[in-house]
Design a protein around this motif. Structure first.
Motif, PDB file in Angstrom:
ATOM      1  N   GLU A  20      -6.539   2.164  -6.515  1.00 17.14           N
ATOM      2  CA  GLU A  20      -7.702   1.864  -5.674  1.00 17.14           C
ATOM      3  C   GLU A  20      -7.537   2.490  -4.284  1.00 17.14           C
ATOM      4  O   GLU A  20      -6.498   2.306  -3.635  1.00 17.14           O
ATOM      5  N   ARG A  75     -11.881   5.462 -11.436  1.00 22.38           N
ATOM      6  CA  ARG A  75     -11.888   3.993 -11.494  1.00 22.38           C
ATOM      7  C   ARG A  75     -13.246   3.469 -11.935  1.00 22.38           C
ATOM      8  O   ARG A  75     -13.334   2.532 -12.726  1.00 22.38           O
ATOM      9  N   ARG A  76     -14.301   4.107 -11.449  1.00 19.33           N
ATOM     10  CA  ARG A  76     -15.661   3.700 -11.845  1.00 19.33           C
ATOM     11  C   ARG A  76     -15.922   3.956 -13.327  1.00 19.33           C
ATOM     12  O   ARG A  76     -16.785   3.330 -13.917  1.00 19.33           O
ATOM     13  N   THR A 119     -11.579   7.449  -7.029  1.00 15.85           N
ATOM     14  CA  THR A 119     -12.681   6.489  -7.004  1.00 15.85           C
ATOM     15  C   THR A 119     -13.612   6.709  -8.195  1.00 15.85           C
ATOM     16  O   THR A 119     -14.031   5.754  -8.862  1.00 15.85           O
ATOM     17  N   THR A 128      -3.678   4.026  -0.757  1.00 12.88           N
ATOM     18  CA  THR A 128      -4.065   3.357  -2.006  1.00 12.88           C
ATOM     19  C   THR A 128      -3.345   2.023  -2.130  1.00 12.88           C
ATOM     20  O   THR A 128      -2.275   1.825  -1.540  1.00 12.88           O
ATOM     21  N   THR A 142       0.841  -1.202   0.000  1.00 14.39           N
ATOM     22  CA  THR A 142       0.000   0.000   0.000  1.00 14.39           C
ATOM     23  C   THR A 142       0.874   1.250   0.000  1.00 14.39           C
ATOM     24  O   THR A 142       2.036   1.207   0.424  1.00 14.39           O
TER      25      THR A 142
END
Ligand SMILES: Nc1ncnc2c1ncn2[C@@H]1O[C@H](COP(=O)(O)OP(=O)(O)OP(=O)(O)O)[C@@H](O)[C@H]1O
Ligand SMILES: [Mg+2]
Length: 231
Positions: free
Chosen positions: A51, A43-44, A40, A62, A22
């Motif tokens: 992430e 990414r969608r 976020t 992340t 991470t």
């Protein structure tokens, strides 16, 4: 203590450390909740943004994105592939529907933000070296483009912020999306072409723009590189 590696202290004062797959970004001044929301959202939309695992006002954790940064020391034979991967990412990002993006980086937002920003005069691009704050501001206001060709922009599309798979030369992920928003495509292209020129010269920058399907626009390129000095 586990394996914790200090990665960087960013210009804005963000501290990034890596541990157990991470990345932990901490800052007293950056809006890391805002960055988490943008990563976020991105990414969608199907763009491979890092992430978000955890976030708070001064904290963003992340998941590690595999690959090597696009500004790595690539062997000459890999450079065209890296440039093409950057162009493909840019194309996909700039093809997202503007109406669906809740974040705004139009000039109506960025010019006032620039006027209010602290500028590090010791860290200017070569073309602006030695300029005063007043000169930078006057030039920004005098050269502000009349129109904006609006797309979803990353807002800090440097080669450091894009990771590439060294085997396939495809993008594995994009980071540092705190300034993502709707803006003229040259907000990204001005920065990316500067960085791609560092990677492989003017030919690489021309290749990148061809890959993006965009004609050169020297006036916007100059203006958006100037705007970038304020952030
Ligand atoms: N999820 C991640 N996966 C892989 N590498 C990462 C990740 N997050 C951060 N890094 C590494 O840490 C570096 C710094 O992170 P980031 O770009 O988010 O911060 P920064 O550029 O210091 O921030 P700012 O510009 O907001 O001050 C990246 O360039 C990358 O090398
Ligand atoms: Mg960064």
């Amino acid at each position: 203590m586990g394996d914790v590696e200090h990665v960087t202290t960013g210009q804005s004062g963000a501290t990034v450390t890596r541990a157990a797959g991470t990345y932990r970004k901490e800052s007293a001044t950056d809006d890391l909740l805002g960055e988490a929301a943008r990563l976020t959202w991105l990414r969608r939309q199907g763009i491979p943004a890092a992430e978000v695992l955890e976030c708070g006002p001064g904290l963003l954790v992340t998941a590690e994105v595999p690959g090597r940064p696009a500004d790595d020391d690539w062997p000459p034979a890999a450079r065209d592939g890296v440039v093409d991967a950057l162009a493909e990412l840019t194309r996909a990002l700039h093809a997202l529907p503007v109406a669906d993006c809740p974040f705004d980086r139009r000039l109506a937002v960025t010019v006032p933000a620039a006027l209010a920003a602290d500028v590090d005069l010791d860290d200017l691009d070569e073309v602006h070296r030695g300029w005063s704050r007043e000169q930078l501001t006057a030039e920004l206001l005098a050269t502000r483009p009349a129109g904006e060709d609006l797309v979803v922009c990353h807002g800090d599309l440097t080669t450091q912020n894009v990771l590439i798979d060294p085997e396939t030369l495809t993008v594995t992920g994009v980071l540092d999306a705190g300034r993502l928003g709707v803006a003229d495509r040259w907000l990204d292209l001005a920065v990316a072409t500067r960085e791609v020129t560092d990677l492989g010269g003017e030919d690489a920058a021309a290749r990148y723009l061809r890959g993006c399907g965009v004609e050169p626009d020297p006036a916007k390129q100059t203006f958006y590189r100037l705007l970038d000095e304020f952030f």
